[in-house]
Design a protein around this motif. Structure first.
Motif, mmCIF file in Angstrom:
data_model
loop_
_atom_site.group_PDB
_atom_site.id
_atom_site.type_symbol
_atom_site.label_atom_id
_atom_site.label_comp_id
_atom_site.label_asym_id
_atom_site.label_seq_id
_atom_site.Cartn_x
_atom_site.Cartn_y
_atom_site.Cartn_z
ATOM 1 N N LEU A 257 -6.184 -0.246 -1.277
ATOM 2 C CA LEU A 257 -5.499 -0.122 -0.017
ATOM 3 C C LEU A 257 -3.952 0.611 0.094
ATOM 4 O O LEU A 257 -3.461 1.615 1.233
ATOM 5 N N ASP A 258 -3.022 0.757 -1.418
ATOM 6 C CA ASP A 258 -2.029 1.612 -1.433
ATOM 7 C C ASP A 258 -2.518 2.343 -2.755
ATOM 8 O O ASP A 258 -2.178 1.598 -3.570
ATOM 9 N N SER A 259 -3.266 3.445 -2.049
ATOM 10 C CA SER A 259 -3.251 4.191 -3.453
ATOM 11 C C SER A 259 -2.571 4.400 -4.515
ATOM 12 O O SER A 259 -1.106 5.160 -4.291
ATOM 13 N N ALA A 260 -2.154 4.050 -5.787
ATOM 14 C CA ALA A 260 -1.019 4.389 -6.754
ATOM 15 C C ALA A 260 -1.334 6.152 -7.124
ATOM 16 O O ALA A 260 -2.463 6.530 -6.790
ATOM 17 N N ASP A 261 -0.392 6.353 -7.866
ATOM 18 C CA ASP A 261 -0.090 7.775 -7.809
ATOM 19 C C ASP A 261 -0.474 7.888 -9.494
ATOM 20 O O ASP A 261 -0.919 9.000 -9.520
ATOM 21 N N GLU A 262 -0.454 7.259 -10.173
ATOM 22 C CA GLU A 262 -0.947 7.611 -11.799
ATOM 23 C C GLU A 262 -1.582 5.816 -12.036
ATOM 24 O O GLU A 262 -1.191 5.475 -12.154
ATOM 25 N N GLY A 263 -1.892 6.180 -13.588
ATOM 26 C CA GLY A 263 -2.730 5.610 -14.185
ATOM 27 C C GLY A 263 -3.747 5.590 -13.515
ATOM 28 O O GLY A 263 -4.906 5.554 -13.296
ATOM 29 N N THR A 264 -4.429 3.810 -14.587
ATOM 30 C CA THR A 264 -6.303 3.493 -13.977
ATOM 31 C C THR A 264 -5.853 1.704 -14.190
ATOM 32 O O THR A 264 -5.192 1.019 -14.181
ATOM 33 N N ILE A 265 -7.002 1.940 -12.989
ATOM 34 C CA ILE A 265 -7.571 -0.281 -12.735
ATOM 35 C C ILE A 265 -9.249 -0.156 -13.046
ATOM 36 O O ILE A 265 -9.689 1.176 -12.548
ATOM 37 N N ARG A 266 -8.939 -1.084 -13.935
ATOM 38 C CA ARG A 266 -10.675 -1.372 -14.238
ATOM 39 C C ARG A 266 -10.908 -2.794 -13.450
ATOM 40 O O ARG A 266 -10.452 -4.047 -13.665
ATOM 41 N N ILE A 267 -11.806 -3.095 -12.875
ATOM 42 C CA ILE A 267 -12.070 -4.296 -12.769
ATOM 43 C C ILE A 267 -13.574 -4.371 -13.430
ATOM 44 O O ILE A 267 -15.048 -3.722 -12.713
ATOM 45 N N ASN A 268 -14.342 -5.354 -14.215
ATOM 46 C CA ASN A 268 -15.763 -5.737 -14.479
ATOM 47 C C ASN A 268 -15.356 -4.179 -15.694
ATOM 48 O O ASN A 268 -14.871 -3.509 -16.232
ATOM 49 N N ASP A 269 -16.524 -3.830 -15.067
ATOM 50 C CA ASP A 269 -17.396 -2.481 -15.534
ATOM 51 C C ASP A 269 -16.878 -0.928 -14.739
ATOM 52 O O ASP A 269 -17.277 0.029 -14.900
ATOM 53 N N CYS A 270 -16.259 -1.094 -13.490
ATOM 54 C CA CYS A 270 -16.043 -0.604 -12.394
ATOM 55 C C CYS A 270 -14.038 0.527 -12.970
ATOM 56 O O CYS A 270 -13.608 -0.586 -13.043
ATOM 57 N N SER A 271 -14.469 0.899 -13.845
ATOM 58 C CA SER A 271 -13.040 1.780 -13.473
ATOM 59 C C SER A 271 -12.518 3.013 -13.223
ATOM 60 O O SER A 271 -13.742 4.073 -12.662
ATOM 61 N N VAL A 272 -11.782 3.576 -12.460
ATOM 62 C CA VAL A 272 -10.673 4.307 -11.392
ATOM 63 C C VAL A 272 -9.445 4.939 -12.011
ATOM 64 O O VAL A 272 -8.576 4.704 -12.159
ATOM 65 N N ASP A 273 -9.679 6.166 -12.089
ATOM 66 C CA ASP A 273 -8.061 6.647 -12.558
ATOM 67 C C ASP A 273 -7.487 7.143 -11.091
ATOM 68 O O ASP A 273 -7.858 7.723 -10.035
ATOM 69 N N CYS A 274 -7.045 6.674 -10.639
ATOM 70 C CA CYS A 274 -6.018 6.660 -9.559
ATOM 71 C C CYS A 274 -5.556 8.576 -9.321
ATOM 72 O O CYS A 274 -5.348 8.566 -7.937
ATOM 73 N N LYS A 275 -5.020 8.745 -10.013
ATOM 74 C CA LYS A 275 -5.141 10.355 -10.135
ATOM 75 C C LYS A 275 -5.786 11.045 -9.404
ATOM 76 O O LYS A 275 -5.537 11.830 -8.785
#
Length: 265
Positions: A50-68
């Motif tokens: 909802l607020d996209s981070a500028d840097e870092g990674t977010i993982r929930i279970n097997d779904c991982s997203v690079d914020c950048k």
């Protein structure tokens, strides 16, 4: 279940999150405390972009997203694992209560409309609002609207529910009812991350309490550690202000305020 690594977020020149790391295990209820501007709500909202981070990674279970360098389909997949309960309810004003709950099930989860309606009515019955299913949000009190918001989140069967100060917009007498419902949801074993100032709720329900200040996690631990015997001086000061609003205000300062208001009014 949830893992945040090196999360940074800025709004213009305001560096709100400064490399936050956080892991949440399945079934945990993590309560985030902190003063206004500490970054706690931004951190919560960054989890489902909802607020996209500028840097870092977010993982929930097997779904991982690079914020950048994330892609839209990756964000959509991540969001399917979460549901959000907002402090201002965020219900669709032109939809009935039943429609507000079933929309996500039908459009996102592809649940057949009859099954979605049946499940929504069950959830509304659980929170005492089944008879309000054909009403519109404007016809409900704030407490009732927040119950609908909780039902909407539960209807998606998410892996993790994010709650952003769910009682802050409510009259004091309605807070207890909403907290009781959230406690009941927590006991089902669903993973929850809650931003709140309700210390008693944190003490009773949280598996872990996190205190944030200045875009960083200052300390975290079991409720009995953080709320009763915090190690950091900043945490101690914050908790004393929450439990005693006059804490830290000198008699001289208090007198100055009283004199100013007496003059102006």
């Amino acid at each position: 279940m949830v893992e945040l690594k090196n999360i940074h977020k800025s709004f213009g020149e305001n560096h709100v999150l400064k490399g936050v790391d956080l892991s949440v295990e399945k079934g945990e209820v993590v309560v985030i405390l902190g003063p206004s501007g500490s970054g706690k709500t931004t951190l919560l909202r960054s989890i489902n972009f909802l607020d996209s981070a500028d840097e870092g990674t977010i993982r929930i279970n097997d779904c991982s997203v690079d914020c950048k360098k994330h892609k839209k389909r990756e964000v959509l997949e991540l969001r399917r694992h979460t549901a959000m309960v907002f402090q201002n309810y965020n219900l669709f004003k032109n939809k009935t209560i039943l429609q507000n709950i079933t929309m996500g099930m039908v459009k996102v989860r592809k649940v057949p409309s009859d099954s979605a309606k049946e499940y929504a009515l069950k959830l509304l019955d659980d929170v005492g609002l089944k008879d309000k299913c054909n009403d519109y949000p404007i016809q409900l009190s704030g407490g009732q609207q927040q119950r609908v918001g909780i039902c909407r989140a539960l209807s998606l069967n998410p892996d993790v529910i994010l709650l952003d100060e769910p009682t802050s917009a409510l009259d004091p007498e309605l807070v207890g009812d909403i907290l009781q419902i959230i406690k009941a949801v927590a006991k089902t074993g669903i993973t929850m991350i809650v931003v709140t100032h309700e210390i008693a709720f944190a003490r009773e329900v949280a598996s872990r309490v996190i205190f944030m200040e200045g875009g960083n996690i200052v300390e975290q631990g079991a409720p009995e550690e953080i709320l009763v015997n915090p190690k950091e001086e900043r945490t101690k000061t914050f908790l004393s202000r929450i439990t005693n609003p006059n804490s830290g205000i000198s008699e001289e300062s208090q007198q100055n305020y009283e004199e100013r208001f007496a003059t102006n009014f």
